[in-house]
Structure formats: C-alpha cells, structure tokens
Write an enzyme that holds these catalytic residues in place. Structure first.
Site, PDB file in Angstrom:
ATOM      1  N   GLU A  37       2.468  -3.463   0.146  1.00  0.00           N
ATOM      2  CA  GLU A  37       1.712  -2.962  -1.004  1.00  0.00           C
ATOM      3  C   GLU A  37       0.316  -3.561  -0.906  1.00  0.00           C
ATOM      4  O   GLU A  37       0.089  -4.708  -1.297  1.00  0.00           O
ATOM      5  CB  GLU A  37       2.384  -3.375  -2.320  1.00  0.00           C
ATOM      6  CG  GLU A  37       3.763  -2.792  -2.540  1.00  0.00           C
ATOM      7  CD  GLU A  37       3.742  -1.319  -2.891  1.00  0.00           C
ATOM      8  OE1 GLU A  37       2.630  -0.757  -3.022  1.00  0.00           O
ATOM      9  OE2 GLU A  37       4.821  -0.736  -3.031  1.00  0.00           O
ATOM     10  N   CYS A  63      -4.540  -3.690  -8.186  1.00  0.00           N
ATOM     11  CA  CYS A  63      -4.605  -2.786  -7.031  1.00  0.00           C
ATOM     12  C   CYS A  63      -4.777  -1.348  -7.479  1.00  0.00           C
ATOM     13  O   CYS A  63      -5.257  -0.504  -6.712  1.00  0.00           O
ATOM     14  CB  CYS A  63      -3.359  -2.938  -6.165  1.00  0.00           C
ATOM     15  SG  CYS A  63      -1.814  -2.734  -7.057  1.00  0.00           S
TER      16      CYS A  63
END
Length: 498
Positions: free
Chosen positions: A254, A288
C-alpha cells in the site's frame, strides 16, 4: 496551554504501557518528550519469527469461528480503550481529536467485520471430468504475517491486517513506524487483554518489534514470513517488493497516492468545496488518500478557486488537541521542508500560489498553512506526491481531457468526480474511466469504509486490505480432488495400464 506530556503519561498509564527506554519519543504537536522506548535489533527478528511459527502451529488448528471470537474480544477491548488510545494517536501522530478517535473506531469496525468473516472463509466446489470424482477449492492458513506500517495511520493499518490474519489462522509480527512506537505498544497491550479473556490463545500471536530500517529489512528477508504487508512511500515499496520476491514471498503493498477530483460544470459546488477542504487538508495532507490534484472545468474554475480560497482562509490551524482545530502539525521538520521545497518548485514551474504555502508559528512543531496552487499544467511537481497539504489546481475543457489528466500520473490509489450528469459519472466508473483502485462519485477520495477492499494500482503497489475478499491474501489456495469410486480414470482421457 495543553500539557502534551502529562496527557500522554496519563493515557499510557491507563493503557498499561511502560514507556521507559533509551530512545526519546517526541510529539509533533510541540516537540515535548512523551515517552521513551528501546529499539530492537535486526537480530531480534529471527527469534520473533521462531515464536510466531510456534504460535502458527497451534492457531491454524483452531476452528475459524473460534479464532473469530478472539477478534471479537479485541473489538470489545478497543471500545474500552477508545478514548485513551485515540488521544495517544492524536498526541503521537498530530491528528485532531476526532481523527484520532476515528482511527480507533476504524479498528473496532474491522474487528466486527473480521468476526463475521470467520464464518465465511468460503471455498468452491468444482465439477470433475472423471466419473466418481469431485473437486474442491479450499483456503488454508498461510503462516506468520509481517506488518510494516506508517506513521499517518499508526494503528488502523495494523488492525486491517491483524484482524483478517488472525481469523485466517495467521499470527502477526508488527514493525510500526519509528515515529509512532507508543501507540503500537498500547495496541499490543489492548490485544493482550483480549487474549487473556480468550483463555487458550497461543503465546506470541501478536508481536511488536520497535526498530529502524534494519529491522524492517530483516523481516522482509526472512523466509519464515510468507507475507509482508507494507504501507508507506513508493520509494519504500521499491525496496520491499524485490526483497520479498527474491525469496518467493508475497508482498501486499500500500504505497503512494496522487489523488484527483474532477469537478464538472454540473457539480454541486457547495458539496464540492466541503469535500475538497476535508480531503486536501485533513490529517494535514498526510493521508495516502489525500486530495492532491483538483481538475476543474475551465468555465467554473475561477469561481471555485475563489470559494476554496475563502474557505481555506478560515481554517483553524494549531494544537490538534484543542477544540475547533482542523489543521494540526506535519509529522516532523523533514516533512515541513518537503512542503517548502514543493511550493518553491511549483512556483518555478509556473504555479500561482492562491492561498497558504507558508510556515506558521504555533508554539512548537512543524505547522504550515495549507496551500492552493494554480498550475499551468501537470508538471513534474504535480506528478510527484508530496506528503503535505498542497492542492494543485488544473483546468480542462472537455471531459475526456479531464479523465486523461486524472490518469496521467504514476500513482493509482484513489479518485473522485463531482458531477450531476449520470453519463459523466458512469464514464468515470467505466473501464475507460479512472484507473485507480478507488473511484468515488460526489464524495472525496479519502475516508474509505472498511467494507470495501482498500488499495490501488500502478506505483501504489496493487495490494488490497480490509474488506471484500482481501482476506484471501492471508491464506493459501488449495485445489483438492477426491475419488469416491472404485476405479482410477485419468484426466484428459490418458490411458496408462500397469
């Protein structure tokens, strides 16, 4: 003035954490020391994996619904600890209070999800071409799972992985960010209370290894860890992925996001302004999924930018523990320097700073004013993810151009569109639309729910965590064939007579 050190000490005591050690841990809020820890060495990884392997031998034999009971108890203990753990997240990561509490609520939610999942680890039945045979596809526990997490979601990311891994039959070894070690110790203490209530959980189902890069590298290199789930920068992923692949391990990556919002002429601009502000400024731009690029139709650009400028000008910046604050600090001075560098580069590439882009003194810590920068095009700085509250504004003239701009960056995590036109929304969601792992209509790119699989494409790494069928990453697939007849026919009509 808020006494950060005293608040942290109280939360740590109530959570049952001993914060004595050699390494000072400081809050990004004001630089105050809030605890001390000891770093593990790379040599400690081998012993941790050995203990995890022993836990795996016992845990994989426990029925999955029983494993789910441990995760249910973990959710109960997190509910009890929510206020203190959420406060500690805010103090150590610099999040505003509602975001700190929200992160713990996310942990609770994934525990609920995983508890139900423990009775739904479904396989398949498959038809066999051979008479008197049947085929099955089953999912089996995988083994110790290594979790490497980042500072910006210092406990939620662990829970996404741990809750699923535990119900799948896997123990977890956690290497948290060196910037947020205290919340990791607190989470481990909460887990141990749940394990004690469970009664017969094997030791070392969950372990925490505090340390620096060498610890993470040793975890990635160890052949006894079949899966490494790593959250962080694309740069980090470029190191982790090949290291794990070199030993034929699995990686769940990720990584970075450079998320965009397309705003069309038919959009509800009141909704869009609220979504933009939260997505671009929440967590001080350190998600993110933070909004980094605003792609707005040229006919409404000036109006929308002015509304955003006015909204940004009223954002309360300061101590995230104070009521009313919406923008807390960046995690450290290095992050602030990255912010300064990106603003300067944007100006050099023809950008116009419409709002913000400066340091602000809030009595310690690295505080900045969130920036809105109108860019002449998708230049180098726009294509790069800066982990800070910078919103680059681009304009488009026709819808295919907007989608092309959206997709023309290396990252592919989250995306969204604000529109009142069903054709535009459906095209955005189609195979010729957004190329990201997450695509939203009339909501921002951040704030994902745990029910859907979370992750992205391209340089975001391709991993999926949390909901949907993300659990399959933590298991191994096994195809099984059973012959219940008294004959031995071979597949594909092969004849072999002995």
């Amino acid at each position: 003035m808020t006494d950060t050190k005293q608040l942290a000490a109280g939360a740590l005591e109530r959570l049952g954490v001993n914060s004595s050690g050699q390494v000072s841990v400081r809050s990004p809020i004001d630089g105050a020391e809030i605890g001390r820890v000891d770093w593990a060495s790379a040599a400690a990884v081998g012993e941790a994996v050995r203990r995890s392997a022993a836990a795996f031998d016992a845990w994989r034999a426990v029925p999955a619904p029983r494993r789910g009971e441990l995760v249910r108890l973990l959710g109960e203990e997190l509910r009890k600890a929510k206020d203190d753990l959420g406060l500690l997240v805010s103090i150590e990561a610099g999040k505003i209070r509602s975001e700190g509490l929200g992160e713990v609520q996310e942990m609770i939610d994934i525990c609920d999800f995983a508890t139900g999942l423990s009775r739904q680890l479904y396989g398949l039945t498959l038809p066999s071409e051979r008479p008197g045979h049947h085929m099955l596809e089953r999912w089996q526990p995988l083994g110790p799972v290594g979790v490497i997490s980042a500072f910006n979601f210092p406990v939620a990311v662990w829970s996404w992985n741990a809750a699923l891994a535990l119900v799948c039959g896997d123990p977890v070894i956690w290497k948290p960010s060196e910037k947020t070690p205290l919340v990791a110790l607190a989470t481990q203490a909460v887990f141990e209370r749940a394990a004690a209530r469970f009664g017969d959980a094997p030791a070392d189902l969950s372990q925490v290894l505090l340390g620096l890069r060498d610890v993470g590298e040793a975890l990635c290199d160890h052949p006894g860890v079949p899966l490494i789930s790593a959250t962080g920068s694309t740069r980090m992923g470029r190191d982790v992925g090949p290291r794990v692949a070199a030993r034929f391990g699995r990686s769940l990556l990720e990584l970075g996001g450079n998320n965009a919002m397309i705003v069309t002429p038919s959009a509800d601009l009141d909704m869009a302004v609220r979504a933009i502000a939260f997505s671009a400024v929440g967590t001080c731009g350190q998600r993110c999924t933070s909004l980094r690029r605003l792609i707005v139709h040229e006919t409404i650009a000036d109006s929308l930018i002015e509304r955003l400028r006015a909204a940004y000008a009223t954002l309360p910046i300061g101590n995230p523990l104070d009521d009313g604050t919406l923008v807390g600090p960046l995690i450290d001075e290095a992050a602030a320097e990255g912010f300064d560098t990106a603003v300067a580069q944007a100006r050099a590439e023809g950008g116009q700073v419409v709002q913000g882009g400066e340091r602000v003194d809030c009595g310690g810590g690295a505080y900045v004013t969130p920036a809105i920068i109108r860019m002449p095009g998708q230049t180098a700085v726009v294509r790069h993810e800066t982990f800070a509250p910078i919103l680059y504004v681009l304009t488009y003239s026709d819808f295919p151009e907007a989608i092309a701009l959206q997709n023309a960056v290396p990252q592919g995590l989250s995306s969204c569109i604000f529109t009142g036109d069903v054709r535009e929304s459906e095209r955005f969601l189609s195979a010729v639309g957004s190329d990201c792992g997450i695509a939203n209509v009339n909501i921002g790119p951040s704030g994902a729910e745990i029910g859907g699989a979370f992750g992205g494409e391209k340089e975001t790494g391709g991993g999926r965590e949390s909901g949907s069928d993300a659990w399959k990453a933590y298991m191994r697939r096994q195809t099984q064939t059973v012959n219940w007849s008294a004959e031995l026919p071979l597949a594909q009509g092969v004849q072999f007579t002995v």
